[in-house]
Scaffold this active site. Structure first.
Site, short mmCIF file in Angstrom:
data_model
loop_
_atom_site.label_atom_id
_atom_site.label_comp_id
_atom_site.label_asym_id
_atom_site.label_seq_id
_atom_site.Cartn_x
_atom_site.Cartn_y
_atom_site.Cartn_z
N GLU A 1 67.15 2.24 71.36
CA GLU A 1 68.40 1.77 70.75
C GLU A 1 68.12 0.63 69.77
O GLU A 1 68.71 0.57 68.68
CB GLU A 1 69.38 1.28 71.83
CG GLU A 1 69.79 2.35 72.85
CD GLU A 1 68.90 2.34 74.10
OE1 GLU A 1 67.67 2.13 73.94
OE2 GLU A 1 69.42 2.55 75.19
N ASP B 1 29.90 19.11 85.66
CA ASP B 1 30.12 19.02 84.21
C ASP B 1 30.09 17.61 83.64
O ASP B 1 29.91 17.44 82.44
CB ASP B 1 31.51 19.60 83.84
CG ASP B 1 31.60 21.08 84.16
OD1 ASP B 1 30.54 21.70 84.34
OD2 ASP B 1 32.73 21.60 84.21
N GLU C 1 42.97 18.76 86.13
CA GLU C 1 42.28 19.73 85.26
C GLU C 1 41.25 20.58 85.99
O GLU C 1 40.78 21.57 85.46
CB GLU C 1 41.58 19.00 84.11
CG GLU C 1 42.50 18.67 82.98
CD GLU C 1 41.86 18.94 81.61
OE1 GLU C 1 40.77 19.50 81.53
OE2 GLU C 1 42.49 18.57 80.60
#
Lengths: 320, 320
Positions: free
Chosen positions: A52, A201, A249
């Protein structure tokens, strides 16, 4: 209001700890749909200025007699970080305020609406409230349930595998699906992986999209042990309190832990048109003891093709 | 021609050993799209009458000067079971024949077209040929490759499971998806299951759709042992020669055997919006040694919602 909700999404993830709100100022105050948008605002990074305040600053004197569309009830409590938006709207002389969702924060919760009305401003509320809440789901989930909003991402073959039996998973989905995954990363405050995925990984989990590199989220590791450098250790799905949105993930262990704890609010299912056969399943045990209990938990919210892959987005259809 | 192809599908599975052909007779012979359909025909159960014979009989004298649309080159070889359609079209005096696919049967293969042209009839060929071939895929696969056309059906959860770990699978998909599965049964000459599915369920495999009960296909069991009463034993995916279309319905062993043998032409994937976790995977080893080899094998042919379930139909995109 739909346009204000679209604006509100710009601040998603970045506006924390404040809600990502959108605001439009329209002149002349239209009784029906119509009028001209004279200013736009959305909650900025870090939570200030509020939507706003940004829109009123852009409108200047033109806000006088206008209609303000806001996706969340304007705050009624002053803060050391700035004036409350209810007072700002009154001071600017707007004639009408249209509100989507009422603020669940007990410091406002109806008080903003009441104060606007006392000042002689016409207030319309609950317009597209569900859509506005969905656009600020992370903040809303934290404000109403005291926990983060969790999205689970799975990228699988048609037969539901996330890798071959030997662990190879490059690549199952194509470039467009992977780019969409990076866009999702940019809209979350944190990404979480399990210990197995980390050990296999050491994923970077950064946002590799031009212009959005700065939106790379925090990195959480689901582990009972210590956190590696640059990571935050999370002992259980229930233990997250530093952020309002988490993207889970990988891999199957982390996904299953969040599902078993009933902490997943949204599923992102990327599916490539390939068959693997005998590969690594997307999920391990999630505590299901009767097939009937599996039904009516997920509602399809979006479905699209990304190249030759399909993305289906499901949202939680019920609690528990 | 699209309307003739739709007609041709009525005979799919029932017209064996003959191709399921569709035929429309249109007057006046239109140079452009248009004209009025005066007769329709499709190859009847058991293969006779042929589509052209049925349409010409319905048209009567009105066939004179008309255009015939046929989805397959009219047969040029007489048979003890009836006259050849090329001669019937010439005798009826049609002015023009529009053909989708050329007949791969060496007894016709171009001879039908040549004979029509010698009789002074204008012939247009190869209109929507691929669509016409797809509509008669079982017969076409048998005629060109000497093997049946195989559809593999999988009904899974979002995480690719066909049952819970304890084997329970009632129900994963909903009533509309299951009804669609029965419709698929009715369009196949045989349904095949593996030994594990037979021993666990002794499935009836009948068509439970009103009006289609008579279309229940033959029941094949993939087994090296003897066939149970009412069943035909099939030793391997390569061993099927009695039918032109097979629906492989379960379970993972049979599905994997057909995929490993590269004998699947079409995938019917029914997917319910549920998560099972740690359940029975849809497939076992299918001989994939490199993820790159899994790509570009399947092309999305259809996708639709059946109640809250999704059906994706994939077709073989390449051989080998």
């Amino acid at each position: 209001m739909a346009a204000a909700i679209a604006l509100s999404r710009r601040g998603r993830s970045a506006s924390a700890p404040n809600p990502n709100v959108g605001c439009l100022i329209v002149q002349p105050a239209p009784a029906e749909a119509g009028g001209k948008v004279i200013a736009r605002g959305w909650t900025q990074a870090g939570g200030r200025p509020h939507a706003e305040a940004m829109a009123l600053a852009a409108a200047g004197d033109a806000a006088h007699g206008a209609t303000a569309y806001v996706t969340l009830e304007p705050c009624a409590h002053a803060s050391p970080r700035g004036p409350c938006c209810t007072d700002a709207l009154i001071t600017a002389g707007v004639a009408r305020v249209v509100i989507a969702a009422q603020d669940p924060d007990p410091r406002t919760d109806g008080k903003g609406i009441a104060r606007l009305q006392e000042a002689g401003i016409e207030v319309v509320s609950s317009l597209l409230a569900a859509e506005a809440r969905a656009a600020m789901a992370p903040w809303w989930t934290r404000a109403t349930q005291g926990r983060p909003f969790v999205t689970l991402k799975l990228a699988t073959s048609l037969d539901g595998c996330i890798a071959r039996a030997d662990g190879s998973s490059r690549w199952i989905t194509g470039t467009r699906a992977r780019a969409h995954g990076h866009l999702e990363r940019a809209s979350h405050q944190a990404i979480l992986v399990g210990r197995g995925t980390f050990d296999a990984d050491e994923p970077k989990l950064d946002v590799r999209l031009s212009g959005l590199e700065g939106r790379s989220p925090k990195k959480f590791l689901l582990t009972s042990g210590p956190a590696p450098d640059g990571w935050t250790a999370v002992a259980s799905p229930e233990a997250i309190d530093a952020v309002d949105s988490v993207l889970v993930e990988g891999g199957a262990g982390a996904a299953s832990a969040f599902l078993a704890a009933d902490r997943v609010d949204r599923l992102l299912l990327y599916r490539a048109p390939i068959l693997i056969g005998g590969g690594k399943p997307a999920l391990g045990d999630i505590g299901l003891t009767d097939l009937a209990d599996a039904h009516d938990r997920w509602r399809l919210a979006d479905s699209r093709l990304l190249g030759s892959d399909r993305l289906d987005v499901y949202e939680r259809a019920r609690e528990g």
